[in-house]
Design a protein around this motif. Sequence first.
Motif, PDB file in Angstrom:
ATOM      1  N   SER A 360       0.838  -1.199   0.000  1.00 44.62           N
ATOM      2  CA  SER A 360       0.000   0.000   0.000  1.00 44.62           C
ATOM      3  C   SER A 360       0.877   1.255   0.000  1.00 44.62           C
ATOM      4  CB  SER A 360      -0.931   0.000   1.214  1.00 44.62           C
ATOM      5  OG  SER A 360      -0.159  -0.095   2.385  1.00 44.62           O
ATOM      6  N   GLN A 361       1.961   1.203   0.784  1.00 48.13           N
ATOM      7  CA  GLN A 361       2.855   2.364   0.831  1.00 48.13           C
ATOM      8  C   GLN A 361       3.551   2.547  -0.520  1.00 48.13           C
ATOM      9  OE1 GLN A 361       5.206   1.888   4.342  1.00 48.13           O
ATOM     10  NE2 GLN A 361       5.936   3.991   4.231  1.00 48.13           N
ATOM     11  N   LEU A 362       3.893   1.410  -1.126  1.00 47.44           N
ATOM     12  CA  LEU A 362       4.565   1.425  -2.425  1.00 47.44           C
ATOM     13  C   LEU A 362       3.666   2.094  -3.468  1.00 47.44           C
ATOM     14  CD1 LEU A 362       7.308   0.284  -3.213  1.00 47.44           C
ATOM     15  CD2 LEU A 362       6.150  -1.717  -4.127  1.00 47.44           C
ATOM     16  N   ILE A 363       2.378   1.766  -3.414  1.00 51.64           N
ATOM     17  CA  ILE A 363       1.426   2.351  -4.372  1.00 51.64           C
ATOM     18  C   ILE A 363       1.362   3.867  -4.172  1.00 51.64           C
ATOM     19  CG2 ILE A 363      -1.028   2.456  -5.016  1.00 51.64           C
ATOM     20  CD1 ILE A 363      -1.089  -0.598  -4.457  1.00 51.64           C
ATOM     21  N   VAL A 364       1.370   4.289  -2.911  1.00 54.62           N
ATOM     22  CA  VAL A 364       1.350   5.730  -2.622  1.00 54.62           C
ATOM     23  C   VAL A 364       2.576   6.393  -3.262  1.00 54.62           C
ATOM     24  CG1 VAL A 364       1.486   7.478  -0.806  1.00 54.62           C
ATOM     25  CG2 VAL A 364       0.030   5.476  -0.501  1.00 54.62           C
ATOM     26  N   TYR A 365       3.754   5.758  -3.103  1.00 52.34           N
ATOM     27  CA  TYR A 365       4.976   6.322  -3.690  1.00 52.34           C
ATOM     28  C   TYR A 365       4.872   6.387  -5.208  1.00 52.34           C
ATOM     29  CZ  TYR A 365       7.339   6.045   0.789  1.00 52.34           C
ATOM     30  OH  TYR A 365       7.693   6.231   2.085  1.00 52.34           O
ATOM     31  N   ILE A 366       4.336   5.316  -5.803  1.00 44.36           N
ATOM     32  CA  ILE A 366       4.226   5.277  -7.268  1.00 44.36           C
ATOM     33  C   ILE A 366       3.353   6.433  -7.747  1.00 44.36           C
ATOM     34  CG2 ILE A 366       3.274   3.960  -9.219  1.00 44.36           C
ATOM     35  CD1 ILE A 366       4.139   1.411  -7.754  1.00 44.36           C
TER      36      ILE A 366
END
Lengths: 401, 223, 135
Positions: A360-366
Amino acid sequence: MRLSKSLPFRNLAGKPIRTAILILLTALLSLTVFGGTLMITSLKTGLHSLEDRLGADIMVVPYEATTKANLENIVLQGNTGYFYMDTARLEKIQSREGIGQISAQFYLASANSGCCTIPVQIIGYDPDTDFTISPWIKKSYRNTLQKYDIVVGNDLNAFVGDTLKFYGVECHVAAKLDKTGTSFDTTVFTNADTIKALIQSSLDLHLNTFQNIDPDKVVSCVLINADEEHTPEEIVNDINLHVKKVKAIQTKEMISGVSDSLAGVSNVISILIIAVWLLGIMILLLAFTMSVNERKKEFAVLRVLGASRKKLAGIVMQEACITAFSGSTGGICIGLLIMIPFNNLIEEQLHLPFLLPDVSQLIVYIISAVILSVLTGMISASVSAFRISRIDTGLILRGDN
Amino acid sequence: MILKAEKISKEFPRQMKNANRFTAVQETDFRLNPGELVIIMGRSGSGKSTLLNMFAGLLQPTAGKIFLDDKSLYDLEDQELSKLRNQHIGMIPQGQTALYSLTMLENICLPYTLYGEEPHEADACALLDRLEISHLRNAMPSELSGGELRRMAIARAMMKKPGILLADEPTSDLDDETTKIVFSFLKESAHNGTAVLIVTHENDAKNYADRSFRMNAGMLCQD
Amino acid sequence: MKKTGLILDIILFMLSTALCFGTKFVFHACAPKEDGGWMVCHWAEQAVFGLGLVLFFLSSVMFAFKDGKTKSGMILAMEAIAALAAILPNHLINLCMMTDMRCHSVMKPAVLILGILIMIVGVIAIIIHRKENDV
C-alpha cells in the motif's frame, strides 16, 4: 477520426527522436525521485525493524565477544559466531538493581547448513523469560516451539515442513518469519532445549571451537530492559563495574553507527534527487521551448484555422502531459524492476538494514512520483504554452517570404 | 456573408525619422460582397498582408471596425472570434503551411477535427479531386511539392465552405498551369457564393477579378 | 514497419545474448566451494545457460528469414523458452540456502527480468511481424 484529441499524439509521433528524448528525460526524473525515495524509506524501515528486533535496552556479552567474535558483526552485519559465559555470571547480573526484564540467549553457527558452505547463525532463546524474540515469532507461529522445532528467517531458502540438519541433528521448520531487512533474516531461531542439544552435538563432533563447556551451564548473552526507576545507562555502568569478564552495551549505541551511515546515505541520495531534478527541469524547459519554437509556424496555421489561444496552449500542455506521463510510468517501472528483485543485493552492498515498504505504501509512492513528474513536465511546458498562446500569427506566417 | 471594414488603419511601433510609429495601413473603408472575387495588388511591404490579417481576425486594427455581417470582429472574445474564423473564414496563408505530422487528408480535415467535429470525408475527397491531388490523400507533407502543398492549403481553407475566403499570395512560386488551376478554382468558389479576396503579385489575376485594388504605402485605391 | 520489426529482432537478439552469456559470465550463480565443489545453484545456472543458448540460436537464425509468419513462429518458441528460463532459478531448480547469496540476489532477479523483457518484446515483435505480412 478524433484527430483533435490525437493531434498532440500525432505531433509527438511525428518527431519520434525528440519525443523519445523527452520521455527518457522524464523517465530519469521519476526514476531518481521514486528510486531515491524508496531507497531512503527502505533504509529507515530497516533501521526501525532492527530496533524492534533488538527489543532490549542492554545486551551483556562475555568480554572476549567484544573483540574476537564481535557481537555487533553478528547482530548488525550478519556474520556468524558464538561465544559463551558461565551461567554464574547470569545470576550475578540478575542480582543487580534496576533490572526490569532479563533473558539469556544462546548462539551457535552451523558448520554446514545442508546445501552450501555458508554457515547459518542459530540463536536460542529461553521461552520462559524471553521478551525480544517470542513476540516477533508469534506473528508467524502461534504454538509453542517443541524440541527440535526451528523458526527460520525470511532470507533462508527453507519452508515450513522442511527438515534442516545441524551437526547431524534433524530440525523441523515450524515457521518462517516475516522479512525484517536485517541480519536476522538469515538466522535460525529455536528454544533453549534445542540449541543446547545442538551445542552438545557440535561438541561431540569436535566441530565447536569451545571444547570444555557444558551446554547446560553456559549462555551467550543476556538481554536486559531497565525497570522504570533506572536508566539503561545506569545499569550498563553498574554491570560493567561490578560483574567481571562481561561487557554491557546499550543497544542504542550499537545502532548509532548504523543510523549514522544511514543518515549519510540518505543525504547523498537526497542531494542526488535534488540535483537531477533541477537539471531535469532546466533541460525539459529548454526542450519544450525548442520543440515549440521549431513548430511556431504550425501553431500559427492552427490559429488561422480557428484555434483559440487557449486551444494552442492546450495542445502544448497535452503533449507535455503525454510525454511526462509515459516517461514517469516508464521510469517507475524501471525503478521497480531494479529495487524489488535486487533488494537483497542492495542490502548486501550497503551493509545496512534494508526493508522495502509494504504494497500500500509502495502504491502511494508510485502515484506520488507519477503526479510529481507529470506536474514537473507541465510546469516546464507552461512557459512555452503561454508564449505560444501569445504568438503574432501574421508575423510568423510572413516569415518565410 | 459580407465583410465590411469601416475606417480601419494599422500602425506599428517602430523607430522612424520623425515619429516612433509606422503606419502600415492608412485609414480605409472596404466591403467584400458574397459571390465576388476581389484582388489587391501591390509591392512587397505595401501593407496587403496586414490588411488581410486584419480581415481574418488575426490582427486588431489600431482604429476602425471590421464587421462580418453585423458582428464586429474585434469586439468578440478570443474564443468566440476563433470559432467564428473556423466556421466562416477560410484563409490561405503565405508559404508552406502544412502540419508535418499529419497526412494530406488529415491536414485538410483539420478545421473540423480542431473542434472535435466529424469531418465530411466525401467533401474532402471532392475538393481533392477538383484540385487534382486526390491520389496524394495519404501522402505526408514532406513527400509533396510546393504546388501540391499550396493546393492542399486551398482545399483546407474551403473545407468548411466558408462565407469568406482570404488568400495571401496563393500562386506565388507556382508554375503557370497550377496558377491557372488555382485561379479558376477560386473563381468557381466565388460563383458558388463565397466572397473571395486575393492578395497577389500576379497580373493575370485581374482576368478573374470582379474588382481590383492596388495598395501603395498603406493606401488602398481602386484600380 | 519493416524497420520497426528489424529493431525489435535486434533487441531480442541482444536480450537473448545477455541472458545466455550473462548468466554464465556476468550475473552467474555462487562461486564454487573452497573444496572446488559446486553448490546447488550451479545446476540452475547451467540449465539457464542451456536455455539461453537455444534463445541465442533462435534469435540469430531469425535474421536469415524474411517472412513475418516464420519469424512470428520462432519468436513464439522463444516466448516459451524465456518463460521457462525466468521461472527456472529456485522454482524449478533449487538455489542456495540463504536468499542474500549471489544466486538469489543477483542471478535470479537478472534472469527473471531478462526473461520477462524477452517475453514483452517478443509479443510486440509478433504483432509487428504479423502486420508486416498483412501489408
